[in-house]
Design a protein around this motif. Structure first.
Motif, PDB file in Angstrom:
ATOM      1  N   LYS A 141       0.109  -0.765  -5.221  1.00  0.00           N
ATOM      2  CA  LYS A 141      -1.013  -0.558  -4.299  1.00  0.00           C
ATOM      3  C   LYS A 141      -2.210  -1.461  -4.608  1.00  0.00           C
ATOM      4  O   LYS A 141      -2.961  -1.832  -3.705  1.00  0.00           O
ATOM      5  CB  LYS A 141      -1.436   0.906  -4.369  1.00  0.00           C
ATOM      6  CG  LYS A 141      -2.223   1.384  -3.188  1.00  0.00           C
ATOM      7  CD  LYS A 141      -2.381   2.879  -3.237  1.00  0.00           C
ATOM      8  CE  LYS A 141      -3.086   3.377  -1.986  1.00  0.00           C
ATOM      9  NZ  LYS A 141      -3.161   4.850  -1.977  1.00  0.00           N
TER      10      LYS A 141
ATOM     11  N   GLU B 106       0.816  -1.211   0.000  1.00  0.00           N
ATOM     12  CA  GLU B 106       0.000   0.000   0.000  1.00  0.00           C
ATOM     13  C   GLU B 106       0.850   1.263   0.000  1.00  0.00           C
ATOM     14  O   GLU B 106       0.407   2.334  -0.426  1.00  0.00           O
ATOM     15  CB  GLU B 106      -0.913  -0.001   1.229  1.00  0.00           C
ATOM     16  CG  GLU B 106      -2.182   0.814   1.054  1.00  0.00           C
ATOM     17  CD  GLU B 106      -3.180   0.504   2.142  1.00  0.00           C
ATOM     18  OE1 GLU B 106      -4.337   0.270   1.810  1.00  0.00           O
ATOM     19  OE2 GLU B 106      -2.779   0.470   3.320  1.00  0.00           O
ATOM     20  N   LEU B 107       2.085   1.146   0.470  1.00  0.00           N
ATOM     21  CA  LEU B 107       2.977   2.309   0.502  1.00  0.00           C
ATOM     22  C   LEU B 107       3.516   2.666  -0.875  1.00  0.00           C
ATOM     23  O   LEU B 107       4.014   3.775  -1.093  1.00  0.00           O
ATOM     24  CB  LEU B 107       4.154   2.031   1.446  1.00  0.00           C
ATOM     25  CG  LEU B 107       3.800   1.803   2.922  1.00  0.00           C
ATOM     26  CD1 LEU B 107       5.042   1.445   3.712  1.00  0.00           C
ATOM     27  CD2 LEU B 107       3.131   3.043   3.503  1.00  0.00           C
ATOM     28  N   SER B 108       3.459   1.699  -1.799  1.00  0.00           N
ATOM     29  CA  SER B 108       3.976   1.930  -3.146  1.00  0.00           C
ATOM     30  C   SER B 108       2.827   2.194  -4.115  1.00  0.00           C
ATOM     31  O   SER B 108       1.899   1.385  -4.211  1.00  0.00           O
ATOM     32  CB  SER B 108       4.776   0.706  -3.611  1.00  0.00           C
ATOM     33  OG  SER B 108       5.059   0.799  -4.984  1.00  0.00           O
ATOM     34  N   ALA B 109       2.908   3.294  -4.820  1.00  0.00           N
ATOM     35  CA  ALA B 109       1.836   3.631  -5.765  1.00  0.00           C
ATOM     36  C   ALA B 109       1.725   2.592  -6.874  1.00  0.00           C
ATOM     37  O   ALA B 109       0.629   2.315  -7.378  1.00  0.00           O
ATOM     38  CB  ALA B 109       2.101   5.017  -6.367  1.00  0.00           C
TER      39      ALA B 109
ATOM     40  N   SER C 120       4.868  10.408   7.155  1.00  0.00           N
ATOM     41  CA  SER C 120       4.904  10.342   5.687  1.00  0.00           C
ATOM     42  C   SER C 120       4.413   8.994   5.181  1.00  0.00           C
ATOM     43  O   SER C 120       3.745   8.907   4.145  1.00  0.00           O
ATOM     44  CB  SER C 120       6.327  10.596   5.191  1.00  0.00           C
ATOM     45  OG  SER C 120       7.219   9.632   5.732  1.00  0.00           O
ATOM     46  N   LEU C 121       4.740   7.914   5.909  1.00  0.00           N
ATOM     47  CA  LEU C 121       4.287   6.580   5.505  1.00  0.00           C
ATOM     48  C   LEU C 121       2.821   6.379   5.863  1.00  0.00           C
ATOM     49  O   LEU C 121       2.043   5.810   5.081  1.00  0.00           O
ATOM     50  CB  LEU C 121       5.154   5.507   6.162  1.00  0.00           C
ATOM     51  CG  LEU C 121       6.640   5.488   5.781  1.00  0.00           C
ATOM     52  CD1 LEU C 121       7.375   4.403   6.544  1.00  0.00           C
ATOM     53  CD2 LEU C 121       6.797   5.266   4.282  1.00  0.00           C
ATOM     54  N   ARG C 122       2.444   6.827   7.062  1.00  0.00           N
ATOM     55  CA  ARG C 122       1.073   6.617   7.530  1.00  0.00           C
ATOM     56  C   ARG C 122       0.050   7.277   6.608  1.00  0.00           C
ATOM     57  O   ARG C 122      -1.053   6.757   6.420  1.00  0.00           O
ATOM     58  CB  ARG C 122       0.944   7.181   8.949  1.00  0.00           C
ATOM     59  CG  ARG C 122      -0.363   6.838   9.625  1.00  0.00           C
ATOM     60  CD  ARG C 122      -0.373   7.288  11.059  1.00  0.00           C
ATOM     61  NE  ARG C 122      -0.338   8.731  11.197  1.00  0.00           N
ATOM     62  CZ  ARG C 122       0.593   9.405  11.844  1.00  0.00           C
ATOM     63  NH1 ARG C 122       1.604   8.746  12.398  1.00  0.00           N
ATOM     64  NH2 ARG C 122       0.558  10.719  11.950  1.00  0.00           N
ATOM     65  N   SER C 123       0.431   8.405   6.033  1.00  0.00           N
ATOM     66  CA  SER C 123      -0.514   9.124   5.172  1.00  0.00           C
ATOM     67  C   SER C 123      -0.858   8.347   3.903  1.00  0.00           C
ATOM     68  O   SER C 123      -1.858   8.627   3.255  1.00  0.00           O
ATOM     69  CB  SER C 123       0.074  10.486   4.790  1.00  0.00           C
ATOM     70  OG  SER C 123       1.278  10.308   4.062  1.00  0.00           O
ATOM     71  N   LYS C 124      -0.045   7.345   3.570  1.00  0.00           N
ATOM     72  CA  LYS C 124      -0.309   6.556   2.365  1.00  0.00           C
ATOM     73  C   LYS C 124      -1.217   5.356   2.629  1.00  0.00           C
ATOM     74  O   LYS C 124      -1.612   4.653   1.702  1.00  0.00           O
ATOM     75  CB  LYS C 124       1.018   6.057   1.775  1.00  0.00           C
ATOM     76  CG  LYS C 124       1.949   7.170   1.333  1.00  0.00           C
ATOM     77  CD  LYS C 124       3.256   6.595   0.811  1.00  0.00           C
ATOM     78  CE  LYS C 124       4.213   7.711   0.400  1.00  0.00           C
ATOM     79  NZ  LYS C 124       5.519   7.179  -0.057  1.00  0.00           N
TER      80      LYS C 124
END
Length: 383
Positions: free
Chosen positions: A205, A199-202, A258-262
């Motif tokens: 995802k 989920e962290l990678s566009a 920064s990670l949590r927002s993704k």
């Protein structure tokens, strides 16, 4: 999508004209028809591809003794490659039948595994071993990313659990280190974390939901089994370390802004971190002291119930009807199990079944009504 009530509201407020309202209604109807048609095509293509695959494998199996070994291998490898290329051609070169192409690519992944086991049988190798499943898993996993295949991601998740189970049954040393249910609980948390990383990678995802779903189901199944007091205190100290390590991995992601927002499901991800640390503490205590069966059952019932409540809250907060459905689904077996545990010896059998039936009927009505309300609410909020 906008629903009819919202369009009517805008019409009454004068936000849109009658002509615009009619155009929006027509577009909505066209979209829904197209969406239903796509789903039907995907379903028919997948079922058709699987049926063809089963038929081809059964044909080869029924003529197994009449076919030479070299021909068998060429037939199996040729079929796998042919199906794969046909799927690739339809999806990426021809581009007129992308859904049928996706179904054939998934079928080639199934054929790859079937070919592995049949070729192993040709050379008199034990087909029920974890190595073959691991080769199958690694062999088809590139399709997840090369073709963005969610179906293959689901297949790989399933193969992962099968591999874990076979490996545990083959290695006696594993049984001395860790309980079978703990192994699956750890596997489920790890697979869920793999989904979190996706989920962290566009670019990756799209695969996150299926990994998270499969991981969550394994966690819930293992915890549910533990609610019966099945705990065996034979875990080595490495087990709480693994649980704690997984919890720390979750914290690294969740505490980083920064990670949590993704992440789409922060609350659900948090619940996995909580479970990891709770299990780390419990297994550490159990490894050093004697824990009674009743205490284990009580602990896991509280943990399981707490996790379901947390999932309900997470599903409601994030408007994720899938998480809500999962939590509601697991409430039912928990209630049935505890009903049998507490009242089987207390009530006459006739009253036991009648009261139990009434409770389940009432529960099903309440859950279904609440699920529909939430679904409608989420759909309305998403417009």
């Amino acid at each position: 999508m906008f629903d009819q009530d919202l369009i009517q509201k805008w019409l009454e407020e004068g936000t849109i004209t009658h002509a615009q309202a009619e155009k929006m209604r027509a577009d909505i109807e066209e979209y829904k028809t197209e969406h239903r048609s796509k789903k039907q095509i995907i379903a028919f293509s997948t079922i058709g591809a699987i049926l063809i695959g089963i038929g081809a494998i059964l044909f080869v199996a029924s003529n197994w003794e009449k076919i030479g070994d070299t021909v068998k291998i060429l037939l199996l490898a040729g079929s796998t490659l042919s199906i794969h290329y046909t799927g690739y051609h339809l999806k990426y070169e021809n581009q007129k039948y992308p859904r049928l192409g996706s179904a054939l690519l998934f079928l080639s992944a199934l054929f790859f595994g079937a070919s592995l086991f049949l070729i192993a049988q040709i050379y008199n190798s034990n087909a029920n071993n974890s190595t073959l499943v691991l080769i199958w898993l690694f062999g088809v996993s590139p399709l997840i990313y090369g073709y963005r295949s969610i179906a293959v991601a689901g297949l790989c998740s399933l193969l992962f659990y099968i591999w874990v189970g076979l490996l545990y049954s083959e290695r006696n040393s594993f049984g001395e280190l860790i309980n079978f249910l703990d192994l699956y609980l750890i596997s489920g948390i790890a697979l869920y974390f793999a989904g979190t990383l996706h989920e962290l990678s566009a670019k990756a995802k799209y695969a996150a939901p299926i990994f998270k779903f499969m991981g969550l189901q394994a966690v819930l199944l293992a915890l549910f089994m533990y609610t019966f007091g099945l705990w065996e205190s034979k875990n080595e100290e490495i087990v709480p370390v693994i649980y704690a390590f997984l919890g720390i991995l979750f914290l690294v992601v969740l505490l980083s802004k920064s990670l949590r927002s993704k992440l789409a499901g922060f609350q659900t991800d948090t619940s996995m971190a909580v479970i990891s640390f709770l299990m780390a503490g419990f297994t550490l205590i159990a490894a050093n002291t004697q824990v009674s069966e009743e205490a284990c059952a009580g602990f896991f019932n509280l943990v399981f119930l707490g996790l379901l409540v947390l999932l309900l809250y997470a599903g409601y907060s994030t408007e994720d009807i899938g998480i809500v459905n999962t939590a509601m689904f697991w409430f039912v077996p928990l209630i049935i199990a505890r009903y049998f545990d507490f009242f089987w010896d207390l009530l006459p059998r006739s009253f036991f079944f009648m009261i139990g039936g009434l409770i389940l009927l009432t529960l099903s009505v309440v859950l279904e009504r609440k699920r529909r309300e939430l679904k409608a609410q989420f759909a309305g909020a998403g417009q």
